[in-house]
Design an enzyme around this catalytic site. Structure first.
Site, PDB file in Angstrom:
ATOM      1  CB  CYS A 123       2.143   6.417   1.213  1.00 45.57           C
ATOM      2  SG  CYS A 123       2.622   6.023  -0.499  1.00 45.57           S
ATOM      3  CB  CYS A 156       3.428  -0.960  -1.182  1.00 49.31           C
ATOM      4  SG  CYS A 156       1.857  -0.292  -1.771  1.00 49.31           S
TER       5      CYS A 156
END
Length: 269
Positions: free
Chosen positions: A187, A75
């Site tokens: 992302c 992440c």
């Protein structure tokens, strides 16, 4: 050690499956655990203080259930904020995800690079330090769109992408005089909507960090674990862990079976 390692892949949602795929291709014999903090999803709009405390708690709770030899924080938002505290708290090797700014500079032809990430990632000093270190002489366009993680999450649950909405979210770049010819997906959710993004930017090349992360994981484990074992893929059964169980998770688990993520565990945080 004469055994294969237990590798934990962690994300706020199931976007980190893009990283899991890359690592698993590099090390097919490892035992994989995919942990997602759906109780606090999405991370992109959370404060740094909240995320540091939350991610440490989730990892600690998972370690009470299983033993891991390496953790991948799949992440970007959590990596840019939580890695120092995690490495202080846990002795296990921890690999984070860094936006692929440096590789993008080797690809771009017009020297205009786009970083597409969450609002949290584009606001972090960490991101600006990367740009200053590796992208001097290049024009970097930043676009923070946290909604894309939710669009990708929905797609992974079988919900079609709203292309009109996606086009609207990309308007800041579509209106530029010079559109980035290389777009960094900052992302881990975003690779799952790369096809839809490619339709909007047909002349751009998309790049993410998955391959580099897989190489880093292999490097850290190769001297101490048996990574050469090739197990029958059909017999491999990996584990999904979530912080909340609801109907969406039930649907997600069905979709994750194609990634050999078969077993399920709920972790209480």
């Amino acid at each position: 050690m004469n055994r294969t390692p237990n590798i934990l892949i962690f994300d706020s949602g199931i976007g980190g499956i893009s990283v899991y795929n890359e690592v698993r291709q590099k090390i097919p014999s490892a035992n994989y655990f995919y942990l997602f903090d759906n109780q606090a999803f999405p991370y992109g709009d959370k404060s740094s203080e909240f995320l540091v405390e939350r991610v440490n708690k989730v990892i600690a709770a998972a370690l009470k259930l299983y033993s891991f030899d390496l953790i991948v924080i799949a992440c970007n938002t959590a990596s840019t904020i939580c890695l120092p505290s995690l490495r202080q708290s846990f002795l296990i090797p921890i690999v984070g995800v860094v936006p692929a700014i440096k590789p993008a500079t080797l690809i771009t032809q017009n020297k205009c690079i786009g970083l597409l990430a969450t609002k949290a990632t584009v606001q972090r000093q960490y991101t600006y330090n990367l740009i200053n270190e590796f992208a001097q002489g290049f024009h970097i366009e930043l676009l923070g769109v946290s909604e894309l993680a939710m669009i990708a999450e929905a797609k992974l649950q079988g919900i079609a992408v709203d292309k009109e909405k996606l086009n609207m979210l990309m308007q800041p770049w579509l209106q530029l005089t010079v559109v980035p010819d290389t777009i960094v997906l900052g992302c881990t959710h975003y690779p799952f909507i790369k096809d839809e993004l490619q339709e909007i930017f047909p002349l751009s090349t998309f790049i993410d960090s998955g391959h580099a992360i897989a190489s880093r994981v292999h490097y850290l484990l190769k001297d101490n674990y048996d990574l050469a074992l090739i197990n029958n893929k059909n017999q491999m059964s990996h584990t999904v862990i979530s912080t909340l169980f609801n109907p969406q998770v039930d649907k997600t688990l069905e979709n994750l079976k194609k990634y050999d993520l078969i077993k399920y565990q709920l972790v209480n945080v």
